[in-house]
Design a protein around this motif. Structure first.
Motif, PDB file in Angstrom:
ATOM      1  N   UNK A 219     -12.469  -6.481   0.015  1.00  0.00           N
ATOM      2  CA  UNK A 219     -14.369  -6.097   0.294  1.00  0.00           C
ATOM      3  C   UNK A 219     -15.297  -6.409   1.652  1.00  0.00           C
ATOM      4  N   UNK A 220     -14.575  -7.038   2.669  1.00  0.00           N
ATOM      5  CA  UNK A 220     -15.050  -6.968   4.196  1.00  0.00           C
ATOM      6  C   UNK A 220     -15.490  -6.172   4.637  1.00  0.00           C
ATOM      7  N   UNK A 221     -16.402  -5.802   5.346  1.00  0.00           N
ATOM      8  CA  UNK A 221     -17.214  -4.645   5.801  1.00  0.00           C
ATOM      9  C   UNK A 221     -16.663  -4.172   6.656  1.00  0.00           C
ATOM     10  N   UNK A 222     -15.793  -2.903   6.607  1.00  0.00           N
ATOM     11  CA  UNK A 222     -14.807  -1.871   7.427  1.00  0.00           C
ATOM     12  C   UNK A 222     -13.288  -2.058   7.187  1.00  0.00           C
ATOM     13  N   UNK A 223     -12.869  -3.155   6.658  1.00  0.00           N
ATOM     14  CA  UNK A 223     -11.478  -3.848   6.340  1.00  0.00           C
ATOM     15  C   UNK A 223     -10.814  -2.559   5.739  1.00  0.00           C
ATOM     16  N   UNK A 224      -9.850  -1.794   5.387  1.00  0.00           N
ATOM     17  CA  UNK A 224      -9.096  -0.506   5.245  1.00  0.00           C
ATOM     18  C   UNK A 224      -8.109  -1.199   4.598  1.00  0.00           C
ATOM     19  N   UNK A 225      -7.434  -0.918   3.693  1.00  0.00           N
ATOM     20  CA  UNK A 225      -6.239  -0.999   2.494  1.00  0.00           C
ATOM     21  C   UNK A 225      -6.488   0.420   2.247  1.00  0.00           C
ATOM     22  N   UNK A 226      -4.413   1.014   3.091  1.00  0.00           N
ATOM     23  CA  UNK A 226      -4.082   2.145   2.624  1.00  0.00           C
ATOM     24  C   UNK A 226      -2.992   2.045   2.005  1.00  0.00           C
ATOM     25  N   UNK A 227      -3.096   3.079   0.080  1.00  0.00           N
ATOM     26  CA  UNK A 227      -1.832   2.680  -0.750  1.00  0.00           C
ATOM     27  C   UNK A 227      -1.401   4.030  -0.511  1.00  0.00           C
ATOM     28  N   UNK A 228      -0.144   3.807  -0.503  1.00  0.00           N
ATOM     29  CA  UNK A 228       1.098   5.171  -0.956  1.00  0.00           C
ATOM     30  C   UNK A 228       1.396   5.420  -2.389  1.00  0.00           C
ATOM     31  N   UNK A 229       2.108   4.039  -3.033  1.00  0.00           N
ATOM     32  CA  UNK A 229       2.464   4.404  -3.926  1.00  0.00           C
ATOM     33  C   UNK A 229       1.455   4.231  -4.844  1.00  0.00           C
ATOM     34  N   UNK A 230       0.960   4.700  -6.618  1.00  0.00           N
ATOM     35  CA  UNK A 230      -0.014   4.065  -7.051  1.00  0.00           C
ATOM     36  C   UNK A 230       0.337   4.543  -8.459  1.00  0.00           C
ATOM     37  N   UNK A 231       0.655   3.916  -8.959  1.00  0.00           N
ATOM     38  CA  UNK A 231       1.264   3.871 -11.392  1.00  0.00           C
ATOM     39  C   UNK A 231      -0.083   4.753 -11.804  1.00  0.00           C
ATOM     40  N   UNK A 232      -0.362   6.145 -11.116  1.00  0.00           N
ATOM     41  CA  UNK A 232      -1.539   6.812 -11.899  1.00  0.00           C
ATOM     42  C   UNK A 232      -0.330   8.105 -11.917  1.00  0.00           C
ATOM     43  N   UNK A 233      -1.021   8.883 -12.820  1.00  0.00           N
ATOM     44  CA  UNK A 233      -0.212  10.246 -12.994  1.00  0.00           C
ATOM     45  C   UNK A 233      -0.622  10.692 -11.409  1.00  0.00           C
ATOM     46  N   UNK A 234      -1.453  11.321 -11.349  1.00  0.00           N
ATOM     47  CA  UNK A 234      -1.685  12.023  -9.780  1.00  0.00           C
ATOM     48  C   UNK A 234      -1.294  12.318  -9.227  1.00  0.00           C
ATOM     49  N   UNK A 235      -0.951  10.969  -8.531  1.00  0.00           N
ATOM     50  CA  UNK A 235       0.507   9.934  -7.367  1.00  0.00           C
ATOM     51  C   UNK A 235      -0.443  10.765  -5.794  1.00  0.00           C
ATOM     52  N   UNK A 236      -2.055  10.770  -5.833  1.00  0.00           N
ATOM     53  CA  UNK A 236      -2.611  10.472  -4.819  1.00  0.00           C
ATOM     54  C   UNK A 236      -2.652   8.939  -3.795  1.00  0.00           C
ATOM     55  N   UNK A 237      -2.704   9.475  -2.696  1.00  0.00           N
ATOM     56  CA  UNK A 237      -3.232   8.031  -1.695  1.00  0.00           C
ATOM     57  C   UNK A 237      -4.806   7.961  -1.437  1.00  0.00           C
TER      58      UNK A 237
END
Length: 494
Positions: free
Chosen positions: A55-73
């Motif tokens: 949660x540090x200001x400006x820190x980013x985490x990109x998730x490609x594969x998630x266990x949700x039905x939409x399969x969105x990034x």
């Protein structure tokens, strides 16, 4: 780039390629984060607890594969402590997210950033297009290999407050227009001097006048300037093969077409060699940016026409080129300005004030409500304020205060400097009324003192943008400042 605001309280129902969400550095998270967490089988909360999402200001985490039905990034961006989330924090979040999305070549996103602090949602909406445009801008029309167009094409913002959504949409619209105006200013300012001369500025303005029927464009060449006795302006351009041309752009948006206009005057030295007092060769290439004041006027007038502001505005671009030649003006010459004031030339590299002084006399005919000149006038301003603040000086304290306030609202910082009788003493001449240069001490202020001699008939402010109009080094290029500040000032006059 397309922008849209969607009235929704759900993040998981959105169909965009990538969902952008923000997390706090404290334990409290938004309803949207909790909703997304549930849809991903608690994956978000697990990654937060493990420290893989910060949660540090400006820190980013990109998730490609998630266990949700939409399969969105999913792009998760830290926004620091929720209680401290202000507009400065929002800017850092926007910058971090846009950089990451560009790197990952994402095309369209849905973003929750407007939901974080309702009190500043309008400000965020206004800043987003400007920051995005700045981060994705490139000037490559003279490169044999062009830059790839940014992949990001559409940003959809979630917002659920029906009472204020119209205001936020209006701010987003204004932000897009300001971003486009800044881009136009950058494009003109970045042009090389063998392309961008006074004629080029005039032609671009005429094209702008054809694009917007609410603009009237008039171009005055050297014959017209001579008839007006604008001898100081003409003297600066005498050594150049390129004609000096003053371009006037008029906008009449007030109900009373004869209402007093706000007048903007931009220094347009398309190249400044220093003339006979020639500059050192180091960094002389950057003197193509000595017309950033004129480029600013162009961008602002474009925005004024697009916004259809209910005021009258006149923009003047003082196109000229300062070159050494057998016909150049010299140190020791005495010039009679349009106002009749005589000027002893001490330094031909103090040319901007000579061009501006005649234009400041010329604009008296408009009976202006206020006049603001914009000029890359003195290196001394960089010594005083660095590259962070535009210097503001003038003869009316209320006008100066309004400009500084507008700069703060726009995030385009400015700082006022004094003009008083002690500095005025420094520009006295022994053989003319005033000198055009008085040494290094207080150089920014004495330059403004010079201009003040030609602005006694109206309220006037001078913006010295020598430190803010462009960047040097590896990131060399125009910044587009202070376009946002001036548009905000004009918006405040409605």
């Amino acid at each position: 780039m397309q922008y849209a605001i969607k009235n929704s309280t759900s993040i998981i129902k959105q169909k965009e390629e990538c969902l952008v969400v923000t997390v706090n550095s404290d334990k409290t998270q938004s309803n949207l984060i909790r909703e997304l967490d549930q849809s991903t089988n608690d994956m978000i909360s697990q990654l937060i607890n493990s420290g893989d999402i910060s949660g540090e200001l400006g820190k980013t985490t990109f998730l490609y594969v998630t266990p949700n039905s939409t399969k969105q990034k999913i792009l998760v961006v830290g926004c620091g402590q929720g209680k401290n989330f202000d507009i400065n924090a929002a800017k850092k979040v926007i910058q971090a997210a846009i950089k990451e999305l560009t790197t990952k070549k994402v095309k369209n996103i849905c973003w929750d950033i407007l939901t974080l602090n309702p009190a500043i949602s309008g400000e965020i909406a206004k800043q987003l297009p400007q920051i995005t445009s700045d981060l994705t801008y490139s000037f490559d029309q003279f490169k044999s290999t062009k830059s790839k167009q940014p992949s990001l094409q559409k940003i959809t913002l979630l917002y659920s407050d029906k009472q204020t959504i119209n205001h936020v949409e209006s701010q987003l619209f204004q932000g897009q227009i300001i971003a486009d105006a800044i881009t136009s200013t950058k494009n003109i300012a970045n042009m090389p001097s063998n392309v961008c001369n006074a004629k080029y500025l005039a032609e671009e303005s005429e094209s702008l006048g054809k694009q917007y029927i609410n603009l009237k464009v008039t171009c005055l060449g050297e014959k017209e300037l001579a008839k007006l006795n604008m001898n100081a302006y003409l003297a600066v351009g005498r050594g150049s093969a390129n004609e000096s041309i003053m371009t006037v752009i008029e906008y009449h948006g007030a109900k009373d077409k004869k209402a007093k206009p706000y007048v903007l005057v931009g220094k347009g030295l398309t190249f400044d060699s220093g003339g006979i007092s020639i500059k050192p060769s180091a960094s002389m290439d950057e003197m193509k940016y000595d017309m950033c004041g004129a480029a600013t006027v162009f961008g602002v007038m474009q925005a004024v026409a697009e916004l259809k502001l209910p005021i009258n505005v006149v923009g003047v671009m003082a196109g000229c080129e300062n070159m050494p030649d057998g016909n150049s003006y010299r140190p020791g010459d005495i010039l009679t300005t349009m106002s009749g004031t005589t000027v002893e030339i001490i330094n031909t590299d103090a040319e901007g004030r000579l061009v501006l002084c005649d234009v400041l006399t010329y604009v008296e005919r408009f009976q202006p409500k206020a006049v603001i000149d914009i000029a890359t006038l003195t290196g001394a301003c960089i010594i005083a304020l660095g590259h962070h603040y535009t210097g503001v000086m003038g003869n009316n304290s209320q006008l100066i205060e309004e400009l500084v306030n507008s700069s703060n609202k726009a995030g385009d910082k400015a700082w006022s400097l004094p003009i008083d009788s002690d500095f005025q003493e420094q520009i006295k001449s022994t053989c003319a009324d005033i000198v055009n240069a008085s040494g290094r001490d207080g150089g920014t202020i004495t330059a403004a003192c010079f201009l003040s001699r030609f602005t006694e008939k109206y309220q006037w402010a001078h913006l010295d943008i020598a430190g803010t109009a462009w960047k040097s080094g590896a990131n060399k290029g125009a910044t587009g400042r202070p376009v946002a500040m001036l548009i905000q000032y004009l918006l405040d006059q409605k």
